[in-house]
Design an enzyme around this catalytic site. Structure first.
Site, PDB file in Angstrom:
ATOM      1  N   ALA A 100       0.837  -1.207   0.000  1.00  0.00           N
ATOM      2  CA  ALA A 100       0.000   0.000   0.000  1.00  0.00           C
ATOM      3  C   ALA A 100       0.870   1.254   0.000  1.00  0.00           C
ATOM      4  CB  ALA A 100      -0.921  -0.014   1.216  1.00  0.00           C
ATOM      5  N   TYR A 101       1.918   1.242   0.829  1.00  0.00           N
ATOM      6  CA  TYR A 101       2.814   2.399   0.906  1.00  0.00           C
ATOM      7  C   TYR A 101       3.468   2.638  -0.456  1.00  0.00           C
ATOM      8  CZ  TYR A 101       6.687   5.364   2.526  1.00  0.00           C
ATOM      9  OH  TYR A 101       7.583   6.401   2.687  1.00  0.00           O
ATOM     10  N   THR A 154      13.859   7.667  11.641  1.00  0.00           N
ATOM     11  CA  THR A 154      12.719   8.429  12.171  1.00  0.00           C
ATOM     12  C   THR A 154      11.773   7.433  12.816  1.00  0.00           C
ATOM     13  OG1 THR A 154      11.477   8.140  10.133  1.00  0.00           O
ATOM     14  CG2 THR A 154      12.854  10.116  10.272  1.00  0.00           C
TER      15      THR A 154
HETATM   16  P1  NDP Z   1       7.644  10.387  10.690  1.00  0.00           P
HETATM   17  O1  NDP Z   1       6.621   9.345  10.981  1.00  0.00           O
HETATM   18  O2  NDP Z   1       8.784  10.582  11.616  1.00  0.00           O
HETATM   19  O3  NDP Z   1       6.921  11.800  10.487  1.00  0.00           O
HETATM   20  C1  NDP Z   1       5.796  11.930   9.696  1.00  0.00           C
HETATM   21  C2  NDP Z   1       5.241  13.324   9.833  1.00  0.00           C
HETATM   22  O4  NDP Z   1       4.062  13.426   9.037  1.00  0.00           O
HETATM   23  C3  NDP Z   1       4.825  13.634  11.283  1.00  0.00           C
HETATM   24  O5  NDP Z   1       5.072  14.995  11.544  1.00  0.00           O
HETATM   25  C4  NDP Z   1       3.331  13.377  11.228  1.00  0.00           C
HETATM   26  O6  NDP Z   1       2.597  14.059  12.228  1.00  0.00           O
HETATM   27  C5  NDP Z   1       3.032  13.929   9.851  1.00  0.00           C
HETATM   28  N1  NDP Z   1       1.705  13.578   9.378  1.00  0.00           N
HETATM   29  C6  NDP Z   1       1.164  12.359   9.183  1.00  0.00           C
HETATM   30  N2  NDP Z   1      -0.108  12.469   8.788  1.00  0.00           N
HETATM   31  C7  NDP Z   1      -0.375  13.798   8.722  1.00  0.00           C
HETATM   32  C8  NDP Z   1      -1.526  14.556   8.391  1.00  0.00           C
HETATM   33  N3  NDP Z   1      -2.674  13.971   8.064  1.00  0.00           N
HETATM   34  N4  NDP Z   1      -1.436  15.905   8.401  1.00  0.00           N
HETATM   35  C9  NDP Z   1      -0.281  16.512   8.748  1.00  0.00           C
HETATM   36  N5  NDP Z   1       0.826  15.857   9.113  1.00  0.00           N
HETATM   37  C10 NDP Z   1       0.765  14.510   9.105  1.00  0.00           C
HETATM   38  O7  NDP Z   1       8.155  10.036   9.217  1.00  0.00           O
HETATM   39  P2  NDP Z   1       9.422  10.528   8.365  1.00  0.00           P
HETATM   40  O8  NDP Z   1       9.930  11.802   8.891  1.00  0.00           O
HETATM   41  O9  NDP Z   1      10.318   9.365   8.220  1.00  0.00           O
HETATM   42  O10 NDP Z   1       8.728  10.740   6.951  1.00  0.00           O
HETATM   43  C11 NDP Z   1       8.562  12.013   6.320  1.00  0.00           C
HETATM   44  C12 NDP Z   1       8.261  11.762   4.858  1.00  0.00           C
HETATM   45  O11 NDP Z   1       9.367  11.077   4.243  1.00  0.00           O
HETATM   46  C13 NDP Z   1       7.049  10.861   4.623  1.00  0.00           C
HETATM   47  O12 NDP Z   1       6.325  11.327   3.511  1.00  0.00           O
HETATM   48  C14 NDP Z   1       7.684   9.509   4.331  1.00  0.00           C
HETATM   49  O13 NDP Z   1       6.823   8.689   3.573  1.00  0.00           O
HETATM   50  C15 NDP Z   1       8.916   9.932   3.562  1.00  0.00           C
HETATM   51  N6  NDP Z   1       9.995   8.946   3.519  1.00  0.00           N
HETATM   52  C16 NDP Z   1      10.639   8.551   4.661  1.00  0.00           C
HETATM   53  C17 NDP Z   1      11.675   7.655   4.591  1.00  0.00           C
HETATM   54  C18 NDP Z   1      12.453   7.237   5.799  1.00  0.00           C
HETATM   55  O14 NDP Z   1      13.378   6.406   5.640  1.00  0.00           O
HETATM   56  N7  NDP Z   1      12.156   7.742   6.987  1.00  0.00           N
HETATM   57  C19 NDP Z   1      12.105   7.071   3.291  1.00  0.00           C
HETATM   58  C20 NDP Z   1      11.370   7.564   2.155  1.00  0.00           C
HETATM   59  C21 NDP Z   1      10.367   8.473   2.276  1.00  0.00           C
HETATM   60  P3  NDP Z   1       2.248  13.384  13.679  1.00  0.00           P
HETATM   61  O15 NDP Z   1       3.468  13.529  14.516  1.00  0.00           O
HETATM   62  O16 NDP Z   1       1.094  14.207  14.128  1.00  0.00           O
HETATM   63  O17 NDP Z   1       1.892  11.950  13.418  1.00  0.00           O
END
Ligand code: NDP
Length: 275
Positions: free
Chosen positions: A191-192, A231
């Site tokens: 899904a992701y 993260t």
């Molecule tokens: P985290 O889970 O650490 O952070 C995700 C952030 O998104 C949090 O601030 C969370 O808020 C916020 N969020 C989720 N849903 C919503 C919403 N509906 N409205 C506003 N904010 C929201 O993840 P990462 O920092 O690792 O990921 C950041 C991005 O990078 C994502 O898009 C992820 O898919 C992408 N990514 C990450 C990778 C990795 O290795 N970490 C690799 C590839 C891509 P809250 O704290 O309130 O939940």
């Protein structure tokens, strides 16, 4: 003239917070940390302040259309638009999560594809000439593309796929996941991965539209992968720190004035990747 303004979604932790931190240091304008939860957002603001960095805060839950619309209205009213938008907010179920695949598909697509699309629908008209739009996708979008049926791969790679067609395909994935037919439908079992495949494809569609409809505005819109980053989402074994994960998104957010590329690309480690 209004100050320049940069907006980051999901800025309260992880890569989003690191992007805000880097923009506070490097961007010649005001930087908005947005978060769905005001307390978590304020706590993040305080952590930046303790490092001597000043960001501003605006509540923004991308899953809530009213929140998206009111945030867009706020930036239009206060700044006359937005100069830099980083769509970073995203979710991922843990591998060990026992939620049925149908639920994982619906919930993951909702935030990572449909809600991010809502952000783009309501913020793209506000992006000022010379603006930069960065969609934080993932390298798994490429892997998932390569795992799709040849017919789906052809559509996602085509230059003539429309936003409506893409939305229909993403909805089809969710519907087929609910009936357990997504694999027969030509989809990979992630899904992701499909949510990010949709986001990368959407970025390419919208970049082509910007080039056509606003050819003289010099706006650059790209999707990117931050790398594998430590993260809450990816866990402690990932090799990159959040600050290292922020490097490519920030590079795209700060492409210098007058730059003409990359645009409509998928970028990883500051390099355009084959789609
Ligand atoms: P985290 O889970 O650490 O952070 C995700 C952030 O998104 C949090 O601030 C969370 O808020 C916020 N969020 C989720 N849903 C919503 C919403 N509906 N409205 C506003 N904010 C929201 O993840 P990462 O920092 O690792 O990921 C950041 C991005 O990078 C994502 O898009 C992820 O898919 C992408 N990514 C990450 C990778 C990795 O290795 N970490 C690799 C590839 C891509 P809250 O704290 O309130 O939940």
């Amino acid at each position: 003239m209004s100050a320049k303004v940069a907006v980051v979604t999901g800025g309260n932790k992880g890569i989003g917070l690191a992007i805000v931190r880097a923009l506070c240091k490097q961007y010649q304008g005001e930087v908005y940390l947005t978060a769905r939860d005001a307390d978590r957002g304020q706590a993040a603001l305080e952590s930046l302040a303790s490092d001597g960095l000043k960001a501003l805060f605006r509540q923004l839950d991308i899953d809530d259309l009213n929140s998206v619309i009111s945030a867009a209205a706020f930036f239009k009213e206060k700044y006359g638009g937005v100069d830099v938008l980083v769509n970073n907010a995203g979710i991922a179920f843990k591998v060990a999560d026992t939620a049925p695949f149908a639920v994982q598909a619906e919930v993951t697509l909702k935030t990572n594809f449909f809600a991010t699309r809502d952000m783009l629908t309501h913020f793209l008209p506000l992006i000022k000439a010379g603006g930069r739009v960065v969609n934080v996708s993932s390298f798994v979008s490429c892997r998932s593309l390569n795992q799709c049926s040849p017919e789906l791969q052809q559509r996602f790679r085509s230059e003539d796929i429309t936003e409506d067609e893409l939305v229909g395909l993403m909805q089809r994935f969710v519907d087929e996941a609910k009936t357990g037919e997504h694999k027969q439908g030509g989809w990979p079992d992630t899904a992701y991965g499909v949510s990010k495949l949709g986001l990368t494809t959407l970025s390419m569609i919208l970049a082509r539209r910007l080039s056509k409809e606003r050819p003289n505005d010099g706006i650059l819109l790209n999707a990117c992968c931050p790398g594998w980053v430590r993260t809450d989402m990816a866990g402690p074994k990932a090799p990159k720190s959040p600050d290292e994960g922020a490097v490519t998104p920030v590079y795209l957010a700060l492409l210098p004035p007058g730059a003409t590329e990359p645009h409509g690309k998928f970028v990883s480690e500051k390099e355009v990747q084959t789609w």
